[in-house]
Design a protein around this motif. Sequence first.
Motif, PDB file in Angstrom:
ATOM      1  N   LEU A   1       0.831  -1.209   0.000  1.00 28.14           N
ATOM      2  CA  LEU A   1       0.000   0.000   0.000  1.00 28.14           C
ATOM      3  C   LEU A   1       0.862   1.254   0.000  1.00 28.14           C
ATOM      4  CD1 LEU A   1      -2.773   1.509   0.486  1.00 28.14           C
ATOM      5  CD2 LEU A   1      -2.364   1.150   2.930  1.00 28.14           C
ATOM      6  N   CYS A   2       1.927   1.233   0.778  1.00 26.28           N
ATOM      7  CA  CYS A   2       2.773   2.418   0.912  1.00 26.28           C
ATOM      8  C   CYS A   2       3.668   2.649  -0.307  1.00 26.28           C
ATOM      9  CB  CYS A   2       3.615   2.314   2.180  1.00 26.28           C
ATOM     10  SG  CYS A   2       2.642   2.449   3.700  1.00 26.28           S
ATOM     11  N   GLY A   3       3.629   1.752  -1.251  1.00 27.70           N
ATOM     12  CA  GLY A   3       4.362   1.961  -2.498  1.00 27.70           C
ATOM     13  C   GLY A   3       3.501   2.501  -3.622  1.00 27.70           C
ATOM     14  N   LEU A   4       2.209   2.722  -3.356  1.00 32.03           N
ATOM     15  CA  LEU A   4       1.289   3.185  -4.390  1.00 32.03           C
ATOM     16  C   LEU A   4       1.313   4.703  -4.535  1.00 32.03           C
ATOM     17  CD1 LEU A   4      -1.833   0.965  -3.573  1.00 32.03           C
ATOM     18  CD2 LEU A   4      -0.204   0.629  -5.440  1.00 32.03           C
ATOM     19  N   TYR A   5       1.165   5.157  -5.770  1.00 32.95           N
ATOM     20  CA  TYR A   5       0.968   6.573  -6.095  1.00 32.95           C
ATOM     21  C   TYR A   5      -0.288   6.702  -6.956  1.00 32.95           C
ATOM     22  CZ  TYR A   5       5.729   7.716  -4.553  1.00 32.95           C
ATOM     23  OH  TYR A   5       6.875   7.894  -3.796  1.00 32.95           O
ATOM     24  N   PHE A   6      -0.829   7.891  -7.021  1.00 30.42           N
ATOM     25  CA  PHE A   6      -1.959   8.143  -7.909  1.00 30.42           C
ATOM     26  C   PHE A   6      -1.476   8.181  -9.357  1.00 30.42           C
ATOM     27  CE2 PHE A   6      -3.443   9.953  -3.899  1.00 30.42           C
ATOM     28  CZ  PHE A   6      -4.729   9.444  -3.822  1.00 30.42           C
ATOM     29  N   THR A   7      -2.254   7.573 -10.246  1.00 31.80           N
ATOM     30  CA  THR A   7      -1.940   7.649 -11.673  1.00 31.80           C
ATOM     31  C   THR A   7      -2.490   8.950 -12.245  1.00 31.80           C
ATOM     32  OG1 THR A   7      -3.993   6.576 -12.398  1.00 31.80           O
ATOM     33  CG2 THR A   7      -2.132   5.136 -11.783  1.00 31.80           C
ATOM     34  N   GLU A   8      -2.033   9.298 -13.415  1.00 38.65           N
ATOM     35  CA  GLU A   8      -2.531  10.510 -14.064  1.00 38.65           C
ATOM     36  C   GLU A   8      -4.030  10.398 -14.346  1.00 38.65           C
ATOM     37  OE1 GLU A   8      -1.022  13.422 -14.578  1.00 38.65           O
ATOM     38  OE2 GLU A   8       0.675  12.580 -13.477  1.00 38.65           O
TER      39      GLU A   8
END
Length: 396
Positions: free
Chosen positions: A56-63
Motif C-alpha cells: 500500500l505504501c508503495g502506491l501513487y496516484f496515476t494521471e
Amino acid sequence: MIIESLLDTDLYKFTMQQCVLHQFPSAEVQYRFKCRTPGIDLAPFVEEINAEIDYLCGLYFTEDELAYLGGLRFMKPDFIEFLSLFHLKRKYIEVKADPARPGGIDIHVRGPWLHTILFEIPVLAIVNEVYFRRTFPGLPEAEGWRRLNEKIHLLLNEPDAEGLRISDYGTRRRFSRAWQRKVVEALKDRLGSRLSGTSNVLFAKELGLTPLGTMAHEYLQACQALGPRLRDSQVFGFEQWAKEYRGDLGIALSDVYGMKPFLEDFDMYFCKLFDGARHDSGDPFVWGERMIEHWAANKCDPRTKCLIFSDGLTVPRILELWRRFNGRVGLGFGIGTNLMNDRGPQALNVVIKMIECNGQPVAKISDSPEKGMCEDESYLKYLRQVFRLDEPQQKR
C-alpha cells in the motif's frame, strides 16, 4: 494484493484531506485500531497484514486517477497537485501482535494529519480481507448471492418507493475487494436509479457511479484540539468546513458529542447553510423526528433538507425509516457491512479512530455508548462536563 489503487477508499477521506491541506496543514495526529467483535484473534495474520501495508505504501496516484479526482466539482487544483506527489509513508504506521488489546493486535498510526488521513479505510479493508480469506478459505458465494437477492427483491417490491435511494458505504468492512465490486455491479444493474452511488471512489470511477461522502468523526474530533475553545469546537468545525466548501458537501455529522450538543450548536445559521445531517448512532427514528422539529423551529422547511441514515443499516430497517419519513424530509441511506460482508460468517466490527491531535487527547462521545472511543478517561470526563452531557436532557 488487496489494495491496488489509492482511489480504493471512501470519498470523505479526500474531502477531509483537502480541508486539512488548506485549514490545518501542520496538525499532528494519532490513530488506533480497535476490534469490537469479541473472541477474535488477529495476531496470526500480523505478518500478512504488514506485507499488504508495505505494498500500500508503495502506491501513487496515476494521471488517470488524478484527472478523475480533478473533475469533481469540489476538488481544487492545488490539492490535486499535492496528490500527484503523495504516497502513504510506512514510517507512520505500526502493526504488531498485542494480546492485551481486543483482537490481539495493535495498529498505531502517528504523524502529520495530512499524510496519515488516508490510512484508515485501506488498512481496515486489508484486515478484513486477510482475516476472511485465511479463516474461511474457498467460501462459496452462493449464500452471499442468496442474501443479496433477497435485499434487492425487498427494495424493488416496496410499494410507493420509486423515490427510495440507497448507497454503498461498505469499503472498510467488506468481505473482499472482489466481492464488493460484484455487489456494486449487481446493485447498479438491478436497482438502476435507486442506487445513488458509492462511497468507494475507485468503483465510482470504474462503474460510472456518483462518489458520495462529506465528513467523518475524525474531522470534528480533531477540532477539539485545533479550535479556539473546546465548547466551541463543533461550531468551529462546521465553520471551517463551510469556509472550505462554500455550501458544497453540506451534510453535517451529528453524533460526535451526541444529539443534545449538536442541536445546541446547529443553530439557524447552520440549519440554513447545510443541506442536511447524517445519523450514525442512537435511535434513528428519534433522531429523525428531532431533526425535523429542529429545522421547523429554525424556519427551515424540512422537505428542503435531507436526512442521511448510515448506522448499521439493513434493508428492512431502511424500509421502516422510509415509511416513517418519506414525504416529510429528503432521505438517503448509506448501507455498509450488511451489503458488503453478509456471506454467512459473522462480519468483523473493526475501526481505526483518531485518539490524539497536536499532543492532546480527542474523543467521540456517541449516542450509542459502544461506539465511543477515547484512551484518556480524565479527558473524557472533562469533555462530558464541558458539553454538559451528564445533565438531564430537555426537549428542544
